[in-house]
Design an enzyme around this catalytic site. Structure first.
Site, mmCIF file in Angstrom:
data_model
loop_
_atom_site.group_PDB
_atom_site.id
_atom_site.type_symbol
_atom_site.label_atom_id
_atom_site.label_comp_id
_atom_site.label_asym_id
_atom_site.label_seq_id
_atom_site.Cartn_x
_atom_site.Cartn_y
_atom_site.Cartn_z
ATOM 1 N N GLU A 54 0.833 -1.195 0.000
ATOM 2 C CA GLU A 54 0.000 0.000 0.000
ATOM 3 C C GLU A 54 0.869 1.245 0.000
ATOM 4 O O GLU A 54 1.908 1.287 0.668
ATOM 5 C CB GLU A 54 -0.934 -0.026 1.215
ATOM 6 C CG GLU A 54 -2.054 -1.018 0.952
ATOM 7 C CD GLU A 54 -2.513 -1.778 2.167
ATOM 8 O OE1 GLU A 54 -1.889 -1.623 3.223
ATOM 9 O OE2 GLU A 54 -3.504 -2.519 2.038
ATOM 10 N N HIS B 161 -0.254 -5.280 12.266
ATOM 11 C CA HIS B 161 -1.271 -6.321 12.059
ATOM 12 C C HIS B 161 -0.987 -7.583 12.867
ATOM 13 O O HIS B 161 -0.757 -8.650 12.303
ATOM 14 C CB HIS B 161 -1.338 -6.714 10.573
ATOM 15 C CG HIS B 161 -1.664 -5.590 9.647
ATOM 16 N ND1 HIS B 161 -1.453 -5.647 8.286
ATOM 17 C CD2 HIS B 161 -2.214 -4.383 9.876
ATOM 18 C CE1 HIS B 161 -1.852 -4.514 7.722
ATOM 19 N NE2 HIS B 161 -2.308 -3.726 8.673
ATOM 20 N N ASN C 63 -4.963 -6.052 4.861
ATOM 21 C CA ASN C 63 -5.177 -5.453 6.178
ATOM 22 C C ASN C 63 -6.352 -6.163 6.860
ATOM 23 O O ASN C 63 -7.344 -6.486 6.214
ATOM 24 C CB ASN C 63 -5.509 -3.973 6.031
ATOM 25 C CG ASN C 63 -4.686 -3.321 4.960
ATOM 26 O OD1 ASN C 63 -4.745 -3.735 3.806
ATOM 27 N ND2 ASN C 63 -3.918 -2.341 5.314
HETATM 28 P P1 FDA Z 1 -8.226 -4.166 18.725
HETATM 29 O O1 FDA Z 1 -6.749 -4.094 18.944
HETATM 30 O O2 FDA Z 1 -8.838 -3.274 17.735
HETATM 31 O O3 FDA Z 1 -8.958 -3.887 20.117
HETATM 32 C C1 FDA Z 1 -8.573 -4.464 21.323
HETATM 33 C C2 FDA Z 1 -8.994 -3.525 22.456
HETATM 34 O O4 FDA Z 1 -8.880 -4.205 23.700
HETATM 35 C C3 FDA Z 1 -8.140 -2.273 22.565
HETATM 36 O O5 FDA Z 1 -8.976 -1.150 22.668
HETATM 37 C C4 FDA Z 1 -7.345 -2.483 23.863
HETATM 38 O O6 FDA Z 1 -7.049 -1.280 24.535
HETATM 39 C C5 FDA Z 1 -8.296 -3.345 24.662
HETATM 40 N N1 FDA Z 1 -7.635 -4.219 25.647
HETATM 41 C C6 FDA Z 1 -6.543 -4.973 25.462
HETATM 42 N N2 FDA Z 1 -6.273 -5.694 26.585
HETATM 43 C C7 FDA Z 1 -7.227 -5.367 27.478
HETATM 44 C C8 FDA Z 1 -7.481 -5.765 28.824
HETATM 45 N N3 FDA Z 1 -6.717 -6.660 29.441
HETATM 46 N N4 FDA Z 1 -8.545 -5.198 29.471
HETATM 47 C C9 FDA Z 1 -9.340 -4.287 28.848
HETATM 48 N N5 FDA Z 1 -9.125 -3.874 27.564
HETATM 49 C C10 FDA Z 1 -8.094 -4.411 26.892
HETATM 50 N N6 FDA Z 1 -6.079 -2.716 9.754
HETATM 51 C C11 FDA Z 1 -6.794 -2.579 8.621
HETATM 52 O O7 FDA Z 1 -7.604 -3.448 8.284
HETATM 53 N N7 FDA Z 1 -6.606 -1.464 7.830
HETATM 54 C C12 FDA Z 1 -5.698 -0.506 8.127
HETATM 55 O O8 FDA Z 1 -5.566 0.478 7.409
HETATM 56 C C13 FDA Z 1 -4.931 -0.662 9.314
HETATM 57 N N8 FDA Z 1 -3.961 0.246 9.663
HETATM 58 C C14 FDA Z 1 -3.377 0.186 10.903
HETATM 59 C C15 FDA Z 1 -2.539 1.218 11.329
HETATM 60 C C16 FDA Z 1 -2.046 1.227 12.627
HETATM 61 C C17 FDA Z 1 -1.146 2.343 13.092
HETATM 62 C C18 FDA Z 1 -2.383 0.166 13.519
HETATM 63 C C19 FDA Z 1 -1.880 0.144 14.942
HETATM 64 C C20 FDA Z 1 -3.201 -0.870 13.096
HETATM 65 C C21 FDA Z 1 -3.692 -0.870 11.788
HETATM 66 N N9 FDA Z 1 -4.550 -1.874 11.351
HETATM 67 C C22 FDA Z 1 -5.188 -1.768 10.150
HETATM 68 C C23 FDA Z 1 -4.809 -3.071 12.181
HETATM 69 C C24 FDA Z 1 -6.169 -3.039 12.871
HETATM 70 O O9 FDA Z 1 -6.354 -1.842 13.569
HETATM 71 C C25 FDA Z 1 -6.248 -4.248 13.813
HETATM 72 O O10 FDA Z 1 -6.095 -5.431 13.023
HETATM 73 C C26 FDA Z 1 -7.564 -4.313 14.552
HETATM 74 O O11 FDA Z 1 -7.772 -3.166 15.319
HETATM 75 C C27 FDA Z 1 -7.610 -5.548 15.451
HETATM 76 O O12 FDA Z 1 -8.923 -5.669 15.948
HETATM 77 P P2 FDA Z 1 -9.211 -6.514 17.246
HETATM 78 O O13 FDA Z 1 -10.686 -6.608 17.414
HETATM 79 O O14 FDA Z 1 -8.451 -7.780 17.181
HETATM 80 O O15 FDA Z 1 -8.570 -5.702 18.480
#
Ligand code: FDA
Length: 507
Positions: free
Chosen positions: A356, A442, A480
C-alpha cells in the site's frame, strides 16, 4: 466472593468486541464492555480531542516518555519523536525484543489509530488460512454486513486523478506500472466526502492536516461512531473505560470471574474489582486476549486451557520500505494521510506482495515513496507467560522475518530497476536500513480458530468462554485485517446467539 454480576462481559472495544456486544444486546443480553484505554470524546485544552502526527503530545502514546513513531528518523536524525509525559494515550507500541506491535488504546481500539483501509482478502487465501470458515458465506453475507456497518466508502476517481493531495499515490502508481505492477484502489472508513470538503475549505481538516496514527479529529468513522454507537443505543450495553481485565477464573455458580483494575488517565490505580459473568467474550486483540488466557492457564486459574493457546502468531508479513524518487518526480508537499492505492502482486508464485502506498505528510517536498507491504511469511511466533514478571513474551527471532524481507526486496527492486531509483536508507532508525521489518500493525493469532477454539471461537471445555478478535486469525491474511476480523466476529456471534444465548435465556 464472586463480586458484582453481569450476564455477559466483553473485554476490549475493538472490532471483534464491538460486533459481539451489539449482537448480544440485540438478542436481549445485558453487556458490560471493559476497555483499558480512555474514551476519546472530550477536547483537551487546545480544543482538539487528538493531537497530530507532526506535533505529538501525551495524547499520542500509551504511557511512554517519548513517542515511538514507525517512521522514526529523517537523514538518520532523531527529529520525528518528542518527549512526552506518560499518559493513557491512544497508540501503544508493545516491544518484544525483535518484534514490536502497534495497537490502539481507547474506546474503539485499533479503529482510533489505523489507516482505515477496508480490504477483503482473496477468497482462495481466506480459504487456505481459515479452512473451517465457509468462504462463500463470508463473501455473500458477512463481508457485506461488516462493510455496511463500518461505513466503508471509496474515493471519487476523478477527484483522485486531479487533486494535489494524492500526487504521491499517482507517482507511485506510474512507477509501479513501469515495472509491470498492477494498482488497485483501496476502500476506507475515512469519509472521502468529508475529505473533499477539507480540500475545498468547507470542512475542518484532519486527513489533510497530518492526522492519522494518533487519531483523527474529523472524518474517521471509528467504531465509537458505528458499532459501539449502535450497541449503546440498544440501552443494554455499558462501556467501562480505563478498566483493565487482569485475570480470570471460574465462578462457583457457573461462568467466570474477572479481576479488573481501574486506573485514572495518569496510570494511578484507583480500584480493583471482581466482576462475575455467565458468558465472557475476549476481544482484547491478539496480544490482550492471548495474555489473559495464557496467564489463566499458567497460574493454574484455568489449568485445562489447551496447548494451542499462545501459538500461531504472525505479523501478517508486514514490511515497510521507502524509495527515493528523482527530482523530476515530486510527490507533493500536500499529502492526505489516508492511503487510497495498493499495488497488487499477490499472484507472484514465489514472492506474493500486496503493497500500500502510504503518505509522508511532512508538509514539505521529500521525493519519497513510502509503502507498507503485506507479504506471505509462513513463519509463526509463540507467546509464553513469564511467571516472574507476570507478563507475556513473544518467541520470534529476527530471522523469522527473512521471507517477508526477501519478498519486499524482490518487489521493490523491480520498481527501482524500472525507474532507475534506489531505496531510502535513513528513515527507519539510526543505522542505514532499507526495510523496516521489526514492527507490525497487524498482529494476528495466538488463539487460532479451529485449533485453540472450535470453529466459532468457543474455547473447548470452558462453556461460556469465547474469543472474538484478531487472535483467531493464524498470523497471515494477505491484506489489512480489520474487515475480516469484523466479518468473522459477525459470523461467529450469529451462531453463538442462536445456539448458546437464546436457548439458555428462553427468548
Ligand atoms: P483491537 O486491537 O482493535 O482492540 C482491542 C482492544 O482491547 C483495545 O482497545 C485495547 O485497549 C483493549 N484491551 C486490550 N487488553 C485489554 C485488557 N486486558 N482489558 C481491557 N481492555 C483491553 N487494519 C486494517 O484493516 N486497515 C488498516 O488500514 C490498518 N492500519 C493500521 C494502522 C495502525 C497504526 C495500527 C496500529 C493498526 C492498523 N490496522 C489496520 C490493524 C487493525 O487496527 C487491527 O487489526 C484491529 O484493530 C484488530 O482488531 P481486534 O478486534 O483484534 O482488536
Amino acid at each position: 466472593r464472586d463480586g458484582a454480576f453481569v450476564p455477559a462481559v466483553v473485554v476490549g472495544t475493538g472490532y471483534g468486541a464491538a460486533v459481539t456486544a451489539l449482537r448480544l444486546a440485540e438478542a436481549g443480553e445485558r453487556v458490560l464492555m471493559l476497555e483499558m484505554g480512555r474514551w476519546w470524546d472530550r477536547p483537551g485544552a487546545d480544543g482538539r480531542v487528538f493531537c497530530g502526527m507532526l506535533d505529538p503530545d501525551r495524547r499520542s502514546s500509551w504511557f511512554r516518555t517519548r513517542t515511538a513513531a514507525p517512521l522514526g528518523s529523517f537523514l538518520w536524525l532523531d527529529v520525528v519523536d518528542r518527549n512526552i509525559e506518560p499518559y493513557a494515550g491512544v497508540l501503544d507500541r508493545v516491544d518484544f525484543g525483535s518484534m514490536a506491535v502497534y495497537a490502539g488504546r481507547g474506546v474503539g481500539g485499533g479503529s482510533l489509530v489505523n489507516g482505515g483501509m477496508a480490504v477483503a482478502p482473496r477468497r482462495d487465501y481466506l480459504q487456505r488460512v481459515l479452512p473451517r470458515v465457509d468462504a462463500a458465506e463470508m463473501y455473500r453475507r458477512y463481508f457485506p454486513r461488516a462493510r455496511a456497518m463500518l461505513r466503508v466508502n471509496g474515493i471519487d476517481r476523478t477527484w483522485f486523478e486531479g487533486t494535489e493531495w494524492y500526487r504521491y499515490s499517482r507517482v507511485a502508481r506510474e512507477q509501479a506500472a513501469r515495472a509491470g505492477l498492477r494498482s488497485v484502489f483501496l476502500d476506507n472508513v475515512y469519509d472521502f466526502r468529508h475529505m473533499r470538503r477539507e480540500a475545498d475549505g468547507t470542512a475542518p481538516r484532519s486527513a489533510l492536516a497530518g492526522e492519522l496514527i494518533y487519531g483523527n479529529n474529523h472524518g474517521r468513522m471509528s467504531l465509537d461512531k458505528t458499532y459501539l454507537a449502535a450497541a449503546l443505543r440498544t440501552g443494554r450495553v455499558t462501556i467501562a473505560p480505563l478498566h483493565r481485565a487482569k485475570s480470570l477464573r471460574r465462578r462457583r455458580a457457573g461462568g467466570y470471574v474477572l479481576t479488573v483494575e481501574r486506573s485514572d488517565e495518569t496510570g494511578r490505580r484507583t480500584a480493583v474489582k471482581e466482576i462475575g459473568c455467565r458468558r465472557l467474550f475476549l476481544g482484547a486483540g491478539s496480544l490482550g486476549t492471548t495474555e489473559l488466557l495464557l496467564r489463566a492457564r499458567e497460574t493454574g486459574a484455568l489449568p485445562d486451557l489447551g496447548p494451542e493457546i499462545g501459538r500461531g502468531w504472525g505479523p501478517n508479513g508486514n514490511v515497510m520500505a521507502a524509495r527515493a524518487n528523482h527530482g523530476t518526480d515530486p510527490t507533493g508537499c500536500h499529502q492526505s494521510t489516508v492511503p487510497a492505492l495498493g499495488l497488487d502482486d499477490w499472484d507472484d508464485p514465489r514472492h506474493p506482495v500486496f503493497a500500500e502506498v502510504t503518505p509522508v505528510p511532512a508538509g514539505t517536498e521529500t521525493w519519497i515513496s513510502l509503502y507498507i507491504a503485506i507479504t506471505r511469511n509462513p513463519e509463526r511466533g509463540t507467546f509464553v507467560y513469564d511467571r516472574a514478571t507476570d507478563r507475556m513474551g513473544l518467541r520470534w527471532t529476527r530471522d523469522q522475518n527473512r521471507p517477508a524481507v526477501d519478498a519486499a526486496r524482490s518487489f521493490f527492486d523491480r520498481v527501482n530497476r524500472a525507474n532507475r531509483t534506489d531505496y531510502r536508507y535513513d528513515l527507519f532508525g539510526p543505522r542505514a536500513k532499507a526495510f523496516a521489518d521489526d514492527f507490525t500493525y497487524h498482529p494476528l493469532g495466538g488463539c487460532v480458530l479451529g485449533r485453540a477454539t472450535d470453529s466459532y471461537g468457543r474455547i473447548p471445555g470452558h462453556p461460556g468462554l469465547y474469543v472474538t478478535d484478531g487472535s483467531l486469525v493464524p498470523g497471515s491474511l494477505g491484506v489489512n485485517p480489520f474487515l475480516t476480523i469484523t466479518a468473522l466476529a459477525e459470523r461467529n456471534i450469529e451462531r453463538i446467539v442462536r445456539q448458546d444465548v437464546l436457548p439458555a435465556s428462553g427468548r
